[in-house]
Structures are given as structure tokens and as C-alpha cells.
Scaffold this motif. Sequence first.
Motif, PDB file in Angstrom:
ATOM      1  N   VAL A 171       0.959   4.570   5.385  1.00 15.25           N
ATOM      2  CA  VAL A 171      -0.278   4.773   6.340  1.00 15.25           C
ATOM      3  C   VAL A 171       0.111   5.322   7.527  1.00 15.25           C
ATOM      4  O   VAL A 171       1.037   5.287   8.055  1.00 15.25           O
ATOM      5  CB  VAL A 171      -0.918   3.235   6.806  1.00 15.25           C
ATOM      6  CG1 VAL A 171      -1.808   3.195   7.851  1.00 15.25           C
ATOM      7  CG2 VAL A 171      -1.178   2.268   5.621  1.00 15.25           C
TER       8      VAL A 171
ATOM      9  N   ALA B 126      -7.856  -2.149   5.250  1.00 15.99           N
ATOM     10  CA  ALA B 126      -7.247  -3.555   5.158  1.00 15.99           C
ATOM     11  C   ALA B 126      -7.937  -4.647   5.064  1.00 15.99           C
ATOM     12  O   ALA B 126      -7.644  -5.806   4.507  1.00 15.99           O
ATOM     13  CB  ALA B 126      -6.398  -3.610   6.457  1.00 15.99           C
TER      14      ALA B 126
ATOM     15  N   LEU C 194      -0.089  -1.650  13.113  1.00 18.64           N
ATOM     16  CA  LEU C 194      -0.384  -2.388  11.864  1.00 18.64           C
ATOM     17  C   LEU C 194      -0.298  -3.853  12.016  1.00 18.64           C
ATOM     18  O   LEU C 194      -0.877  -4.490  11.015  1.00 18.64           O
ATOM     19  CB  LEU C 194       0.247  -1.789  10.660  1.00 18.64           C
ATOM     20  CG  LEU C 194       0.120  -0.521  10.246  1.00 18.64           C
ATOM     21  CD1 LEU C 194       1.090   0.365   9.430  1.00 18.64           C
ATOM     22  CD2 LEU C 194      -1.366  -0.320   9.661  1.00 18.64           C
TER      23      LEU C 194
ATOM     24  N   ASP D 238      -2.333   6.514   9.777  1.00 17.00           N
ATOM     25  CA  ASP D 238      -3.570   6.600  10.823  1.00 17.00           C
ATOM     26  C   ASP D 238      -3.845   4.876  10.749  1.00 17.00           C
ATOM     27  O   ASP D 238      -4.705   4.488   9.920  1.00 17.00           O
ATOM     28  CB  ASP D 238      -4.511   7.369  10.407  1.00 17.00           C
ATOM     29  CG  ASP D 238      -5.698   7.308  11.574  1.00 17.00           C
ATOM     30  OD1 ASP D 238      -5.677   6.302  12.699  1.00 17.00           O
ATOM     31  OD2 ASP D 238      -6.298   8.286  11.962  1.00 17.00           O
ATOM     32  N   ALA D 239      -3.235   3.990  11.547  1.00 20.77           N
ATOM     33  CA  ALA D 239      -3.510   2.671  11.399  1.00 20.77           C
ATOM     34  C   ALA D 239      -4.816   2.485  11.857  1.00 20.77           C
ATOM     35  O   ALA D 239      -5.476   1.536  11.316  1.00 20.77           O
ATOM     36  CB  ALA D 239      -2.705   1.894  12.541  1.00 20.77           C
TER      37      ALA D 239
ATOM     38  N   ALA E  17       1.638  -3.164   4.327  1.00 22.11           N
ATOM     39  CA  ALA E  17       1.409  -1.481   4.481  1.00 22.11           C
ATOM     40  C   ALA E  17       2.793  -0.942   4.510  1.00 22.11           C
ATOM     41  O   ALA E  17       3.506  -1.117   5.249  1.00 22.11           O
ATOM     42  CB  ALA E  17       0.567  -1.367   5.783  1.00 22.11           C
TER      43      ALA E  17
ATOM     44  N   THR F 278       0.823  -1.169   0.074  1.00 26.04           N
ATOM     45  CA  THR F 278       0.110  -0.001  -0.034  1.00 26.04           C
ATOM     46  C   THR F 278       0.828   1.326  -0.022  1.00 26.04           C
ATOM     47  O   THR F 278       2.082   1.116   0.091  1.00 26.04           O
ATOM     48  CB  THR F 278      -0.843  -0.219   1.327  1.00 26.04           C
ATOM     49  OG1 THR F 278      -0.118   0.498   2.468  1.00 26.04           O
ATOM     50  CG2 THR F 278      -1.585  -1.259   1.476  1.00 26.04           C
TER      51      THR F 278
ATOM     52  N   THR G 139       3.140   3.324  14.663  1.00 18.98           N
ATOM     53  CA  THR G 139       2.316   2.805  13.654  1.00 18.98           C
ATOM     54  C   THR G 139       2.570   1.446  12.887  1.00 18.98           C
ATOM     55  O   THR G 139       1.714   0.815  12.816  1.00 18.98           O
ATOM     56  CB  THR G 139       2.625   3.817  12.214  1.00 18.98           C
ATOM     57  OG1 THR G 139       2.319   5.191  12.774  1.00 18.98           O
ATOM     58  CG2 THR G 139       1.618   3.723  11.071  1.00 18.98           C
TER      59      THR G 139
ATOM     60  N   PHE H 173      -7.004   3.086   9.144  1.00 23.60           N
ATOM     61  CA  PHE H 173      -6.601   2.129   7.644  1.00 23.60           C
ATOM     62  C   PHE H 173      -7.495   0.765   7.855  1.00 23.60           C
ATOM     63  O   PHE H 173      -7.379  -0.017   7.045  1.00 23.60           O
ATOM     64  CB  PHE H 173      -5.152   2.054   7.657  1.00 23.60           C
ATOM     65  CG  PHE H 173      -4.622   1.035   6.720  1.00 23.60           C
ATOM     66  CD1 PHE H 173      -4.699   1.481   5.223  1.00 23.60           C
ATOM     67  CD2 PHE H 173      -4.300  -0.339   6.893  1.00 23.60           C
ATOM     68  CE1 PHE H 173      -4.298   0.582   4.374  1.00 23.60           C
ATOM     69  CE2 PHE H 173      -3.603  -1.132   5.932  1.00 23.60           C
ATOM     70  CZ  PHE H 173      -3.762  -0.690   4.744  1.00 23.60           C
ATOM     71  N   GLU H 174      -7.726   0.302   9.207  1.00 29.25           N
ATOM     72  CA  GLU H 174      -8.348  -0.926   9.510  1.00 29.25           C
ATOM     73  C   GLU H 174      -9.421  -1.502   8.547  1.00 29.25           C
ATOM     74  O   GLU H 174      -9.297  -2.674   7.946  1.00 29.25           O
ATOM     75  CB  GLU H 174      -8.649  -1.266  10.871  1.00 29.25           C
ATOM     76  CG  GLU H 174      -7.552  -1.342  11.853  1.00 29.25           C
ATOM     77  CD  GLU H 174      -8.015  -1.232  13.524  1.00 29.25           C
ATOM     78  OE1 GLU H 174      -9.363  -1.434  13.377  1.00 29.25           O
ATOM     79  OE2 GLU H 174      -7.346  -1.498  14.192  1.00 29.25           O
TER      80      GLU H 174
ATOM     81  N   HIS I 184      -4.768  10.937   5.019  1.00 25.42           N
ATOM     82  CA  HIS I 184      -5.185  11.081   6.380  1.00 25.42           C
ATOM     83  C   HIS I 184      -4.355  11.298   7.568  1.00 25.42           C
ATOM     84  O   HIS I 184      -4.464  10.586   8.465  1.00 25.42           O
ATOM     85  CB  HIS I 184      -6.089   9.738   6.601  1.00 25.42           C
ATOM     86  CG  HIS I 184      -7.193   9.513   5.376  1.00 25.42           C
ATOM     87  ND1 HIS I 184      -8.203  10.516   5.104  1.00 25.42           N
ATOM     88  CD2 HIS I 184      -7.306   8.501   4.686  1.00 25.42           C
ATOM     89  CE1 HIS I 184      -8.947   9.981   4.210  1.00 25.42           C
ATOM     90  NE2 HIS I 184      -8.355   8.698   3.978  1.00 25.42           N
TER      91      HIS I 184
END
Length: 290
Positions: free
Chosen positions: A189, A199, A263, A191-192, A211, A186, A259, A195-196, A233
Motif C-alpha cells: 500500500v 480496507a 494504516l 497511499d493509505a 497491509a 495485502t 504509511t 486504501f481506506e 497507486h
Amino acid sequence: MNIVQAFKTGKFVVLAEMNTPKGVDISRFMTDARHIKGRVDAVVVPDMDNGVMRLSALGGAAALKQAGIDPFITAYGRDRNRLAIQGDLLAAQVLGVSGILVVNGEAMANSDHRDAKTVNDLDEIGILRCAAQLKAGKDLAGFDLDGAPEWIVGCMLPAVADDAALEREMEMARTKIQSGAAFIVTQPVFDAKRFEPVARQLKSLGVPVIATVFLIKSVAVARYIATNEPGAHLSEETITRIRKASDRELECLKIAGETLAQLKASVSGVLIQSMGWEHRLPAILDAAGV
């Protein structure tokens, strides 16, 4: 354990990106690589990233392999035609490269050689199909190879600003996977938590998701990303955290490490991009508890 085995067993994979020098003095490159040896699963060597002329990715990968470090390289069609691409991919196997990451090369407008002519004989899909055909033992002209390569091949997911863009890129990712991509990387990222759900959607593609963790190096860099890359973001809270820190560099390293750690719950691995701060990769790994 190689990457293929790691993916099969569910081991969380950590990759680190390292650019080669603009010249032949690889002492710093190798020193930085040795500092993370055994702590990352592989080092990804970009091939003239951002259009900047450097020592080739193949040269850097060969040096890493000699030092006992597993190398990946990037591949794209901007600078080479299909003959050169195939020759370099075969050379990568001979030099011990275990992974190929197919990317979209940046425009020459941002290069340090703006008068260079682009080639673009093969696009990302074309290179993925080329790699798959080489692995099957034939070149693009249909001739049999004297020994076929065995590297694993991955692809990139471009930055997306909204759900509609994500769906379009997921459809393209499906085509890339059908063309031979065995994993997907990706964009950065920041903001983990946010991002969920992305994902989860990406997992439906049926291949491991890596990621990217991007090291923010300053408030100015953070502000630029937040302003110019809306799909990133990057929150105002993160920017304020860096600005108020007594040691901003250390805070940036902590944010990258946090981060990475966050992740672990949502993806198969990460690719750390430190953008010239490769000497700080151990600190990021320390902050992540890796």
C-alpha cells in the motif's frame, strides 16, 4: 502476546519480512533480527523468495526462535509435492514457527535457477486445505497424526488494478478463508488514504487484514512501480518528494514509516518489506512511532 491473542484483543500487529542469506553465514540476518526484537510481533521468513536459492525458511525460522523472536514462514507449491509440504509444515510446528503465510510462488523464469523443474502439486487453496487438515489431526491421505500442529495460517491478496479485479480477488479470498486462512495480507500500500475504502471492503471478509508496507529505495524504484504496477497507486507527488529530498534514503524511510502509522486506522496490522534493507527496519519503526 502471540499473534492469535493480538488479533483477539485488537492489538495492532507489526510483522517484518526478512530473507535468509544465500549461504550459511547468518550473522547479518541475526543481527538485523535482534535490532527489531521486541519491536515487532513476528518476523516473516520467505522461502526462496523470487525464485532465488537461499537458506531455507525453516532454517532461518529455527535460528530466530532460538534467539527469542517469533517466526512465520511462507509456503507455496512451486518447489514441493504434497508429501514434502506436509513434512515441512509439521517440522515448522516442531521448530516453533507460529504462523504460516500461504503464497503463490513466482515463476522460474525470474529465478536464479531457471533450469529447475516446478512441481505445483498443490495450489494456494490446496495448501490451505492441507494445513487445515493437519491442524485437525489428519494428513492428506486421511491417516491420523501423532500430534497436530497449532500454527495460525494466512493468505495473500494479489495486486488489483480496479474494482472489478478487487471483487474477483475478494471472492477468491472468501474461498481461501473457507479453506482455513485466518488472516489476509495485502499487496503493498503506497497511499493509505486511497486504501481506506478497500480496507473497509476487506473487513467484510471477517478476518484480520494485514497491509503490506513496501520500502521504496530510490526514485528509480518508485518510477518503476508507478509505471508497471498501476494498481499500486504510487503517486507522482511521492516520487517528487523523494527526488527533491536532500537525503533520499532518509526520505524513503520516512515515507514507509508514515504509511505504517497512517494504516493503523484502517487495518489490523502491517507487514514491512524492506527488500534487502533489513538493517533499516528500526528506522522505519522509529519514523512510524512504533
